[in-house]
Design a protein around this motif. Sequence first.
Motif, PDB file in Angstrom:
ATOM      1  N   VAL A   1      38.832  42.810  46.046  1.00 27.23           N
ATOM      2  CA  VAL A   1      37.951  43.971  45.873  1.00 27.23           C
ATOM      3  C   VAL A   1      36.765  43.785  46.815  1.00 27.23           C
ATOM      4  O   VAL A   1      36.021  42.807  46.713  1.00 27.23           O
ATOM      5  CB  VAL A   1      37.463  44.110  44.418  1.00 27.23           C
TER       6      VAL A   1
ATOM      7  N   VAL B   1      33.062  36.063  35.076  1.00 24.86           N
ATOM      8  CA  VAL B   1      32.711  36.002  36.497  1.00 24.86           C
ATOM      9  C   VAL B   1      32.441  34.548  36.898  1.00 24.86           C
ATOM     10  O   VAL B   1      31.699  33.834  36.224  1.00 24.86           O
ATOM     11  CB  VAL B   1      31.470  36.864  36.810  1.00 24.86           C
TER      12      VAL B   1
ATOM     13  N   GLN C   1      34.226  35.663  42.540  1.00 25.45           N
ATOM     14  CA  GLN C   1      33.324  36.302  43.496  1.00 25.45           C
ATOM     15  C   GLN C   1      33.029  35.317  44.629  1.00 25.45           C
ATOM     16  O   GLN C   1      32.559  34.211  44.387  1.00 25.45           O
ATOM     17  CB  GLN C   1      32.031  36.714  42.796  1.00 25.45           C
TER      18      GLN C   1
ATOM     19  N   THR D   1      28.188  42.720  39.440  1.00 27.21           N
ATOM     20  CA  THR D   1      28.522  41.742  38.403  1.00 27.21           C
ATOM     21  C   THR D   1      27.437  41.533  37.359  1.00 27.21           C
ATOM     22  O   THR D   1      27.728  41.082  36.255  1.00 27.21           O
ATOM     23  CB  THR D   1      28.829  40.370  39.039  1.00 27.21           C
TER      24      THR D   1
ATOM     25  N   LEU E   1      37.669  46.482  39.513  1.00 24.32           N
ATOM     26  CA  LEU E   1      37.859  45.192  38.848  1.00 24.32           C
ATOM     27  C   LEU E   1      38.643  45.361  37.550  1.00 24.32           C
ATOM     28  O   LEU E   1      39.552  44.573  37.252  1.00 24.32           O
ATOM     29  CB  LEU E   1      36.505  44.540  38.571  1.00 24.32           C
TER      30      LEU E   1
ATOM     31  N   ILE F   1      37.108  36.800  37.115  1.00 27.26           N
ATOM     32  CA  ILE F   1      36.743  37.508  38.343  1.00 27.26           C
ATOM     33  C   ILE F   1      36.165  36.449  39.275  1.00 27.26           C
ATOM     34  O   ILE F   1      35.181  35.793  38.939  1.00 27.26           O
ATOM     35  CB  ILE F   1      35.688  38.597  38.077  1.00 27.26           C
TER      36      ILE F   1
ATOM     37  N   ARG G   1      33.237  48.236  39.697  1.00 27.34           N
ATOM     38  CA  ARG G   1      33.571  47.826  38.329  1.00 27.34           C
ATOM     39  C   ARG G   1      34.872  48.466  37.868  1.00 27.34           C
ATOM     40  O   ARG G   1      35.674  47.828  37.165  1.00 27.34           O
ATOM     41  CB  ARG G   1      32.418  48.169  37.387  1.00 27.34           C
TER      42      ARG G   1
ATOM     43  N   PRO H   1      41.067  39.549  40.122  1.00 31.72           N
ATOM     44  CA  PRO H   1      40.290  40.214  41.171  1.00 31.72           C
ATOM     45  C   PRO H   1      39.456  39.184  41.939  1.00 31.72           C
ATOM     46  O   PRO H   1      38.806  38.330  41.334  1.00 31.72           O
ATOM     47  CB  PRO H   1      39.388  41.187  40.411  1.00 31.72           C
TER      48      PRO H   1
ATOM     49  N   ARG I   1      42.435  43.774  36.840  1.00 35.34           N
ATOM     50  CA  ARG I   1      42.665  42.957  35.651  1.00 35.34           C
ATOM     51  C   ARG I   1      43.691  43.594  34.717  1.00 35.34           C
ATOM     52  O   ARG I   1      44.506  42.902  34.099  1.00 35.34           O
ATOM     53  CB  ARG I   1      41.354  42.755  34.895  1.00 35.34           C
TER      54      ARG I   1
ATOM     55  N   LEU J   1      36.402  39.285  44.329  1.00 36.38           N
ATOM     56  CA  LEU J   1      35.332  40.150  44.824  1.00 36.38           C
ATOM     57  C   LEU J   1      34.688  39.476  46.034  1.00 36.38           C
ATOM     58  O   LEU J   1      34.196  38.352  45.932  1.00 36.38           O
ATOM     59  CB  LEU J   1      34.305  40.365  43.718  1.00 36.38           C
TER      60      LEU J   1
END
Length: 308
Positions: free
Chosen positions: A37, A192, A7, A114, A90, A5, A87, A100, A94, A102
């Motif tokens: 996202v 993350v 971010q 997260t 995400l 993920i 969430r 994703p 996935r 974010l």
Amino acid sequence: MLLPIIQLVGPTASGKSGLAVDLALALAERGQPAEVVNADSMLVYRGMDIGTAKPSPAERRGVAHHLIDIMDVTETASVAQFQSLARAALDEVRGRGAVPILVGGSALYSRAITDVFEFPGTDEQTRARWEQALAERGARALHAELAARAPEAAVEILPDNGRRVVRALELLDLGQDLRPTLPTWTYALEGVHTIGLALDRQVMDERITQRVEQMWADGLVEEVRGLLEVGLARGRTASRAIGYRQVLQYLAGEFDEDEARAAVAAATRRFARKQLGWYRRDHRIDWRQAGTVEPAELAEHVLGLRQS
């Protein structure tokens, strides 16, 4: 294979939305699908486009975006609700084999998504009483009351953030823990990787001023007038968004137009500085200079994060 993920965080006007799309397209060129996202609580509202700098369909360039335009301005968005929605998005992305990305949001919202982040209880009657006080007395008066009762907590909340002030006073009345800081830096989700876009303070302030001027030129006042017809003034959260709150005050005769425009820029600068303060405490963020990140290089970095 566990997909990461990604971010993207950083101050207002640092280019997060554009970089997210660039990264998604660069990943797709390398055979790895990616989707965006949204983590900004105000982009969820339909019709709130100019004042939120919401990426238009053209700016999204065919990249799928989630949690944009999913609520009416009369609906109330809470951090807990947003955590659940984000969430789920995400997991969904996935599950399709896509990475994703974010993007955006305050430190509170992005970390609620997260990180290990639990929410204290609530009481509707207590909340309603403070909401009524907010409507009658204003956010700054309630913030002064909070400062008298819990000065450490008040320091961490902007005086104009009526929603957070109300929540803090509600928790005080309920005798619950009112922590002045967010929980420790612990991800609740696997994989993350947080990338921060750094921006010089002076450049940030200049970009914010330019952005507010552009919002006015693009028709922010007209946008707010239109949203009033569908109930913006009744929205507990939407009506308090930076930009919208000040224009509503202008339309109510509390500001002239120049004062409203200046108030939007000032509130945005305060918010950006507050968020930078939070993000700078997070040792997990991989900081990059805004405007210098090469999407191709970042895509190769992301591909290297995939785990078997």
